[in-house]
Design a protein around this motif. Structure first.
Motif, mmCIF file in Angstrom:
data_model
loop_
_atom_site.group_PDB
_atom_site.id
_atom_site.type_symbol
_atom_site.label_atom_id
_atom_site.label_comp_id
_atom_site.label_asym_id
_atom_site.label_seq_id
_atom_site.Cartn_x
_atom_site.Cartn_y
_atom_site.Cartn_z
ATOM 1 N N ASP A 290 0.849 -1.182 0.000
ATOM 2 C CA ASP A 290 0.000 0.000 0.000
ATOM 3 C C ASP A 290 0.891 1.241 0.000
ATOM 4 N N PRO A 291 1.037 1.943 -1.071
ATOM 5 C CA PRO A 291 0.196 1.969 -2.286
ATOM 6 C C PRO A 291 0.521 0.898 -3.328
ATOM 7 N N GLY A 292 1.611 0.125 -3.154
ATOM 8 C CA GLY A 292 1.882 -0.935 -4.103
ATOM 9 C C GLY A 292 3.327 -0.941 -4.573
ATOM 10 N N ALA A 293 3.701 -2.033 -5.257
ATOM 11 C CA ALA A 293 5.082 -2.196 -5.713
ATOM 12 C C ALA A 293 5.348 -1.478 -7.030
ATOM 13 N N PHE A 294 4.308 -1.317 -7.855
ATOM 14 C CA PHE A 294 4.488 -0.700 -9.170
ATOM 15 C C PHE A 294 3.574 0.505 -9.320
ATOM 16 N N ASN A 295 4.052 1.470 -10.075
ATOM 17 C CA ASN A 295 3.248 2.629 -10.450
ATOM 18 C C ASN A 295 3.363 2.794 -11.965
ATOM 19 N N HIS A 296 2.265 2.836 -12.662
ATOM 20 C CA HIS A 296 2.219 2.989 -14.126
ATOM 21 C C HIS A 296 2.716 1.755 -14.869
ATOM 22 N N GLY A 297 2.742 0.601 -14.227
ATOM 23 C CA GLY A 297 3.018 -0.656 -14.910
ATOM 24 C C GLY A 297 4.350 -0.715 -15.620
ATOM 25 N N PHE A 298 4.355 -1.338 -16.821
ATOM 26 C CA PHE A 298 5.599 -1.522 -17.578
ATOM 27 C C PHE A 298 6.215 -0.191 -17.978
ATOM 28 N N LYS A 299 5.382 0.777 -18.316
ATOM 29 C CA LYS A 299 5.895 2.088 -18.689
ATOM 30 C C LYS A 299 6.596 2.756 -17.504
ATOM 31 N N GLY A 300 6.120 2.486 -16.295
ATOM 32 C CA GLY A 300 6.784 3.006 -15.101
ATOM 33 C C GLY A 300 8.162 2.409 -14.924
#
Length: 618
Positions: A290-300
């Motif tokens: 929380d909020p998580g391991a990735f932000n904006h997925g592959f593009k991130g």
């Protein structure tokens, strides 16, 4: 192709491995006197001393005055051009490429860097705002897992490059290092193009580091105009570089120790805060959920690559010191292996700790100014530790000064090497009696005056476009280093030479160069994609694309102009059988070198397993 085969038929000089001509050793060592300390032979004579006290006192005063004059005279004389003795080499029949290789091999830079200097330059030489501040931007764009993945991918690519570069630099410790290797093993046009891009990378970085230093100091007080701090740091760095390569080495040695201790201390402190020390209590992997391991997925993940490149930028600087290293055979290969620990400890562990301590939704990561945007400072502030931000701020000041110092060193040596190779006017290759590329240092320092743009409200926009000129340059240079290493190995095979003459072999071999090459190609492609279609923007963004990729058309343009000007379109690259594999070695006797390498291998085989593991990484 061997340069000395074509120098003077009367002397019958050759550097072929099967040559037994004693003049080979003589010629290859004919410039060894150029690298020692230059001394003034016109010392003033001591005055006569009378037996009476008055005369003795007067003589003491005169002696002191003469010594002072002698010191000042020596100091003034040190800026005069170094006296190059005529070695009798006739270069009239050499091609421009052969003259370039010969010039880079005998460029009279001072050999004053020791093993301890290179070790610290390799471990902490370029740790600066890329790690301490820009890692926060990467965290905000991609999330903790993306930062870790990005550092692993770019870190491995950098490792393959450094190992390849280490092998070449130990074998040929010439002026300009990899810049000269591009000319020698690929093509002069690529050598010129990539060297110019590398020079621009350091030259533009210098004023931005001065601005970063001024803004960091304002963490303590804003009552003084930041231009004052820019001026002070600019003078300090100029003075350090006037002390020559030894001054640069000593300053980097001290500052690198400070940075290394700070990063290690932060990692330990970060682990303690994660485990419950501080106001937040136990954190663990909370922010990975929380909020998580990735932000904006592959593009991130892809967006992290450019920040990673900025963090790793300058890791190749250790190879640039090859021509100014006292014992490259020992120092360079040790320093090359230190990069593994730098990648593992200072980047991978740090990215894990930062990801545990700071959520990527923290507002200061993107909107904070200066030190406030550093995830290091955000982490300790959230932990309720009051004094640590001031300590980290002081460390960041030291780191920024270190990178600024490296900027002048890297840009001046690149400029001097280009001049020595005949790719720029000879004035830029001016070397004084202390082995300093004086004109190149002065020009690189003058570009630092752009740091006074700190008083301009639009300085962020100005430097964004400045950096667009060299945004992808690091990836292209690293990629071409791997290409150079592969061509060196294949040239040995084509010319029926053995790898037994290689002093230091890359631990990853040609396999590492191939994987690093393809990985860097992949990174360049995805960065172009992310630049054209950036995060949080629907569709394409032309401005964002050119701000991130302007270096790509500029690189092609410089290459085309160089090819056109010198009319070398008939040869896109040097043939493997024509590559010079001898000029620039410090070991003239190839048979003796092979014997020494064979003896080292025999001793190594007798060592226990744990020693072999240690030797692989250290």
């Amino acid at each position: 192709m061997v340069i000395f085969d074509r120098i003077n038929e009367k002397e019958d000089v050759s550097l072929r491995p099967d040559s037994t001509n004693e003049k080979t050793a003589t010629l290859s060592q004919s410039h060894s006197h150029l690298y020692g300390n230059s001394t003034d032979s016109t010392e003033s004579a001591l005055p006569r001393v009378s037996l009476n006290s008055y005369s003795t006192s007067t003589a003491s005063v005169e002696t002191s005055a003469n010594r002072r004059r002698s010191f000042y005279q020596r100091w003034i004389d040190s800026f005069k051009p170094i006296n190059l003795e005529d070695d009798g080499v006739d270069t009239s029949r050499l091609t421009p490429l052969e003259k370039s290789i010969l010039a880079s091999a005998k460029h009279p830079l001072a050999r004053k860097l020791k093993t301890r200097h290179l070790n610290m330059i390799a471990i902490g030489g370029s740790i600066g705002t890329g790690l301490f501040v820009s890692s926060g931007y990467a965290l905000a764009r991609g999330g903790p897992a993306a930062v870790l993945i990005g550092y692993i991918i770019v870190g491995y690519a950098v490792l393959t490059m450094v190992y390849s570069l280490g092998e070449l630099s130990v074998q040929f410790p010439v002026s300009g290092s990899f810049n000269a290797f591009f000319t020698r093993f690929i093509d002069p046009s690529w050598g010129f193009t990539l060297a110019i891009m590398y020079y621009l990378s350091w030259a533009i970085s210098y004023p931005s580091e001065l601005i970063a230093c001024a803004m960091t100091i304002q963490f303590w007080t804003t009552s003084i105009n930041p231009a004052v701090y820019v001026a002070i740091v600019w003078v300090v760095i100029l003075v350090v570089n006037f002390f020559g390569v030894r001054g640069y080495g000593e300053v980097e040695f001290v500052l690198s120790i400070i940075k290394v201790l700070a990063v290690v201390g932060f990692i330990i402190l970060g682990i303690c805060i994660t485990c419950g020390v501080g106001d937040q209590g136990y954190i663990g992997g909370k922010y990975w959920h929380d909020p998580g391991a990735f932000n904006h997925g592959f593009k991130g993940v892809c967006s992290v690559f450019i920040s990673s490149a900025f963090s790793f930028g300058g890791v190749e600087l250790v190879a640039l010191t090859a021509a100014e290293t006292l014992q490259p055979k020992i120092s360079l290969r040790r320093a090359t292996k230190q990069v593994f620990w730098r990648v593992t400890i200072f980047y991978l562990l740090t990215s894990i700790v930062i990801g545990c301590l700071v959520p990527y939704t923290n507002n200061d990561l993107l909107n904070g100014e200066g030190i406030a945007a550093s995830p290091f400072v955000i982490a300790v502030n959230q932990g309720g530790i009051k004094v640590i931000p001031h300590i980290m701020n002081a460390v960041i000041v030291a780191a920024v000064i270190s990178v600024g110092n490296s900027s002048v060193y890297g840009s001046s040596r690149t400029l001097a090497s280009l001049a020595a190779q005949g790719l720029l006017p000879g004035i830029f290759g001016y070397i004084d009696k202390e082995g300093r590329p004086l004109v190149a240092i002065l020009l690189s320092s003058l570009l630092g005056l752009l740091g006074f743009l700190v008083v301009n409200k639009n300085e962020d926009a100005v430097f964004t476009w400045f950096f667009s000129v060299c945004s992808l340059a690091s990836f292209f240079i690293w990629l071409m280093v791997n290409v150079t290493h592969l061509r060196f190995r294949y040239a040995l095979r084509r010319q029926s030479r053995s790898t037994n003459e290689i002093i230091f072999k890359s631990p990853l071999g040609t396999w590492g160069s191939w994987t690093g090459l393809f990985l860097l190609l992949f990174i360049i492609c995805v960065l172009i994609w992310v630049s054209a279609y950036p995060i949080d923007v629907h569709g394409s963004d032309v401005v964002s694309f050119w701000q991130s990729c302007l270096s790509l058309p500029l690189l092609i343009l410089i290459w085309v102009l160089h090819k056109t000007y010198y009319k070398t379109w008939n040869q896109l690259w040097i043939k493997l059988e024509d590559i010079d594999l001898d000029t620039g070695r410090r070991e003239a006797d190839l048979d003796r070198l092979k014997q020494e390498i064979a003896e080292e291998k025999e001793k190594f085989r007798a060592k226990p397993f744990y020693y072999k593991v240690y030797h692989f990484f250290c």
